[in-house]
Design an enzyme around this catalytic site. Sequence first.
Site, PDB file in Angstrom:
ATOM      1  N   LYS A  80      23.967  30.968  38.828  1.00 42.49           N
ATOM      2  CA  LYS A  80      24.909  30.473  37.804  1.00 42.49           C
ATOM      3  C   LYS A  80      24.112  29.754  36.710  1.00 42.49           C
ATOM      4  O   LYS A  80      23.517  28.718  36.949  1.00 42.49           O
ATOM      5  CB  LYS A  80      25.930  29.490  38.399  1.00 42.49           C
ATOM      6  CG  LYS A  80      27.039  29.195  37.384  1.00 42.49           C
ATOM      7  CD  LYS A  80      27.738  27.874  37.568  1.00 42.49           C
ATOM      8  CE  LYS A  80      27.121  26.724  36.847  1.00 42.49           C
ATOM      9  NZ  LYS A  80      27.241  26.719  35.377  1.00 42.49           N
TER      10      LYS A  80
ATOM     11  N   GLU B 139      15.181  20.487  41.934  1.00 42.05           N
ATOM     12  CA  GLU B 139      14.324  20.127  40.791  1.00 42.05           C
ATOM     13  C   GLU B 139      15.182  19.272  39.881  1.00 42.05           C
ATOM     14  O   GLU B 139      16.064  19.802  39.192  1.00 42.05           O
ATOM     15  CB  GLU B 139      13.850  21.389  40.061  1.00 42.05           C
ATOM     16  CG  GLU B 139      13.009  22.330  40.898  1.00 42.05           C
ATOM     17  CD  GLU B 139      11.553  21.895  41.008  1.00 42.05           C
ATOM     18  OE1 GLU B 139      11.195  20.829  40.472  1.00 42.05           O
ATOM     19  OE2 GLU B 139      10.783  22.628  41.637  1.00 42.05           O
TER      20      GLU B 139
ATOM     21  N   GLU C 226      16.844   8.531  32.120  1.00 40.58           N
ATOM     22  CA  GLU C 226      16.451   9.773  31.448  1.00 40.58           C
ATOM     23  C   GLU C 226      17.371   9.998  30.251  1.00 40.58           C
ATOM     24  O   GLU C 226      18.577  10.166  30.408  1.00 40.58           O
ATOM     25  CB  GLU C 226      16.575  10.945  32.439  1.00 40.58           C
ATOM     26  CG  GLU C 226      16.078  12.241  31.860  1.00 40.58           C
ATOM     27  CD  GLU C 226      16.244  13.421  32.810  1.00 40.58           C
ATOM     28  OE1 GLU C 226      17.303  13.523  33.461  1.00 40.58           O
ATOM     29  OE2 GLU C 226      15.317  14.234  32.898  1.00 40.58           O
TER      30      GLU C 226
HETATM   31  P1  TAP Z   1      23.383  19.203  35.045  1.00 42.46           P
HETATM   32  O1  TAP Z   1      24.520  18.610  34.320  1.00 42.46           O
HETATM   33  O2  TAP Z   1      23.030  18.636  36.369  1.00 42.46           O
HETATM   34  O3  TAP Z   1      23.709  20.756  35.168  1.00 42.46           O
HETATM   35  C1  TAP Z   1      22.811  21.639  35.751  1.00 42.46           C
HETATM   36  C2  TAP Z   1      23.563  22.844  36.259  1.00 42.46           C
HETATM   37  O4  TAP Z   1      24.430  22.434  37.312  1.00 42.46           O
HETATM   38  C3  TAP Z   1      24.456  23.517  35.226  1.00 42.46           C
HETATM   39  O5  TAP Z   1      24.474  24.908  35.446  1.00 42.46           O
HETATM   40  C4  TAP Z   1      25.812  22.908  35.550  1.00 42.46           C
HETATM   41  O6  TAP Z   1      26.891  23.705  35.109  1.00 42.46           O
HETATM   42  C5  TAP Z   1      25.763  22.867  37.050  1.00 42.46           C
HETATM   43  N1  TAP Z   1      26.675  21.936  37.702  1.00 42.46           N
HETATM   44  C6  TAP Z   1      27.342  20.886  37.167  1.00 42.46           C
HETATM   45  N2  TAP Z   1      28.072  20.288  38.124  1.00 42.46           N
HETATM   46  C7  TAP Z   1      27.859  20.967  39.278  1.00 42.46           C
HETATM   47  C8  TAP Z   1      28.315  20.820  40.622  1.00 42.46           C
HETATM   48  N3  TAP Z   1      29.137  19.835  40.985  1.00 42.46           N
HETATM   49  N4  TAP Z   1      27.865  21.693  41.557  1.00 42.46           N
HETATM   50  C9  TAP Z   1      27.004  22.678  41.225  1.00 42.46           C
HETATM   51  N5  TAP Z   1      26.552  22.872  39.962  1.00 42.46           N
HETATM   52  C10 TAP Z   1      26.963  22.015  39.009  1.00 42.46           C
HETATM   53  O7  TAP Z   1      22.051  19.173  34.191  1.00 42.46           O
HETATM   54  P2  TAP Z   1      21.864  19.646  32.714  1.00 42.46           P
HETATM   55  O8  TAP Z   1      22.472  18.617  31.838  1.00 42.46           O
HETATM   56  O9  TAP Z   1      22.251  21.062  32.550  1.00 42.46           O
HETATM   57  O10 TAP Z   1      20.263  19.615  32.597  1.00 42.46           O
HETATM   58  C11 TAP Z   1      19.566  18.480  32.383  1.00 42.46           C
HETATM   59  C12 TAP Z   1      19.006  17.917  33.679  1.00 42.46           C
HETATM   60  O11 TAP Z   1      18.235  18.918  34.343  1.00 42.46           O
HETATM   61  C13 TAP Z   1      18.050  16.783  33.407  1.00 42.46           C
HETATM   62  O12 TAP Z   1      18.317  15.749  34.315  1.00 42.46           O
HETATM   63  C14 TAP Z   1      16.689  17.399  33.668  1.00 42.46           C
HETATM   64  O13 TAP Z   1      15.697  16.477  34.012  1.00 42.46           O
HETATM   65  C15 TAP Z   1      16.978  18.365  34.742  1.00 42.46           C
HETATM   66  N6  TAP Z   1      15.937  19.403  34.782  1.00 42.46           N
HETATM   67  C16 TAP Z   1      15.031  19.346  35.778  1.00 42.46           C
HETATM   68  C17 TAP Z   1      14.017  20.289  35.817  1.00 42.46           C
HETATM   69  C18 TAP Z   1      13.015  20.217  36.914  1.00 42.46           C
HETATM   70  S1  TAP Z   1      12.070  21.500  37.116  1.00 42.46           S
HETATM   71  N7  TAP Z   1      12.907  19.179  37.678  1.00 42.46           N
HETATM   72  C19 TAP Z   1      13.935  21.283  34.852  1.00 42.46           C
HETATM   73  C20 TAP Z   1      14.877  21.306  33.850  1.00 42.46           C
HETATM   74  C21 TAP Z   1      15.901  20.345  33.829  1.00 42.46           C
HETATM   75  P3  TAP Z   1      27.505  23.444  33.647  1.00 42.46           P
HETATM   76  O14 TAP Z   1      26.418  23.738  32.681  1.00 42.46           O
HETATM   77  O15 TAP Z   1      28.582  24.431  33.553  1.00 42.46           O
HETATM   78  O16 TAP Z   1      27.939  22.008  33.617  1.00 42.46           O
END
Ligand code: TAP
Length: 503
Positions: free
Chosen positions: A203, A277, A408
């Site tokens: 997803k 991650e 963050e």
């Molecule tokens: P999230 O809000 O956590 O979303 C990540 C993914 O999870 C999206 O596809 C989101 O869907 C989905 N999601 C949301 N709620 C969920 C639930 N209850 N159960 C399962 N999936 C769910 O993060 P983001 O804002 O997209 O990305 C930023 C974060 O990612 C930052 O904290 C960043 O540090 C972290 N990140 C970490 C890494 C590594 S390698 N450590 C790399 C890149 C990013 P929707 O988009 O539809 O909400």
Amino acid sequence: MKIQTPTRAPRRPSTAPELLFGDLWDYDPAPETADPKLKARYDLFIGGEFVPPAGGKYFESVNPATEAKLAELALGGPDDVDRACRAAAAAFPAWSALPGRERGKYLYRIARLLQDRAREFAVAETLDNGKPIRETRDFDVPTCAAHFFYHAGWADKLEYVAPGRRMEPLGVVGQVIPWNFPLLMLSWKIAPALCLGNCVVIKPASNTSITALKLAEIFQDAGLPPGVVNVVSGPGSTGGALMAHPAVAKIAFTGSTEVGKVIMRSVAGSDKKMTMELGGKAANIVFDDAPLDQAVEGIVNGIFFNQGQVCCAGSRLLVHEPVARTVVSKLKARLRVLRVGDPMDKNTDVGAIVSRAQLDTIRGYLKAGVDEGAEMWQPPCRLPKKGFFMPPTIFTGVTQSHRIAREEIFGPVLSILTFRTVDEAIEKANNTEYGLSAGVWTDKGSRILRMSTELKAGVVWANTYNKFDPASPFGGYKESGFGREGGRHGLLDYGRLVEEGRP
Ligand code: TAP
């Protein structure tokens, strides 16, 4: 005969991310014009075909640089997740039984087909995410292809992943990825899973699902057997349904620590294998013996690459007191020449923030920084009237208790702190709940060795920042998660180790 000489200087070889900033001598304001070949509507990719969602609903994907609608995406729900998991489970016996070298050929073909359409994918990623075309063209797309190539190379050498033991695939893998590197995160997840013989349901983030669905076209063109990879677009709850699905043997999640914890709680007690991650708040540490101009480039790259929307961004600058004034003044001079604006212009350094919600979050942190007493500075720059833009921002006078030093932000915002001794630098760098990455700038090899041993971070860069390679494992300590992606270690997380000669 008159010999024509080129009027423009030759382009410097461009290998992002280190050349992302300030190629002013190479300025050519013409925007990228390659056709991203977007469809008006994208369906789900299940069982090798594009199919409408069970609920019949679609949602909009928006270009964050213009706020214009790009396409409609299928809103997948639990029924679609179930369909996709069944398709993956049905494909698993034949896929996992293929000799590794045959699976490798599919991965190789996917990488080659992506290379053939690299320009188109770079434009699509920039339109969907807002990141500068120079980054998608020179970093995101080639690095995505590199992950498929790398794992194609492993597929017929799996006996060397854990010598003396055999790796067995796990079955159906459920993967959820974020919006900051849509294609790259997808390749980090899908390539190792397929290499070992697993089947995938993924997803993508709802803000940035287009390139995952475009890549599904490549899976079809590569002749990947139906059901081996399934893409279900939809909201967070669809990700939740995938993580909890009984057919899913392994969960691979990249996203925020907050959502990571929700997922872990939701599957507690099950025997699902997991890699997480999660977020980061990395320290980028500059000592007084560092080559300062090079360090300033590393600081800029560390926090302004991808508008700072990077899990391993060097969002806390720890600078040695004797050079603090010099570094800050060089940094300000450097930020004055960063180009903020149209992500489709190849000279843009800082593009659009992914969404209005993320822009509001970043603005909230700017207010918190000022309210808590830090001093904010932004270079003068004209932002486009439409779209979600934020100038590069630095805060001085930051203390460890400030929210901008602890949380963050995920935006182009740098918090600057100082230190006097090596011990103090290590203590401050480790004073965070996260532990994903760190940077060290110094002339002393012994200091680099000590820092890389004592910093609690999954990756420590020395005299560079944001360097990635498919052969190099990536992952976190503490609340930045567990498990590794990339390299031999990444493969270990996608299989079960079996002693040779035992069932
Ligand atoms: P999230 O809000 O956590 O979303 C990540 C993914 O999870 C999206 O596809 C989101 O869907 C989905 N999601 C949301 N709620 C969920 C639930 N209850 N159960 C399962 N999936 C769910 O993060 P983001 O804002 O997209 O990305 C930023 C974060 O990612 C930052 O904290 C960043 O540090 C972290 N990140 C970490 C890494 C590594 S390698 N450590 C790399 C890149 C990013 P929707 O988009 O539809 O909400």
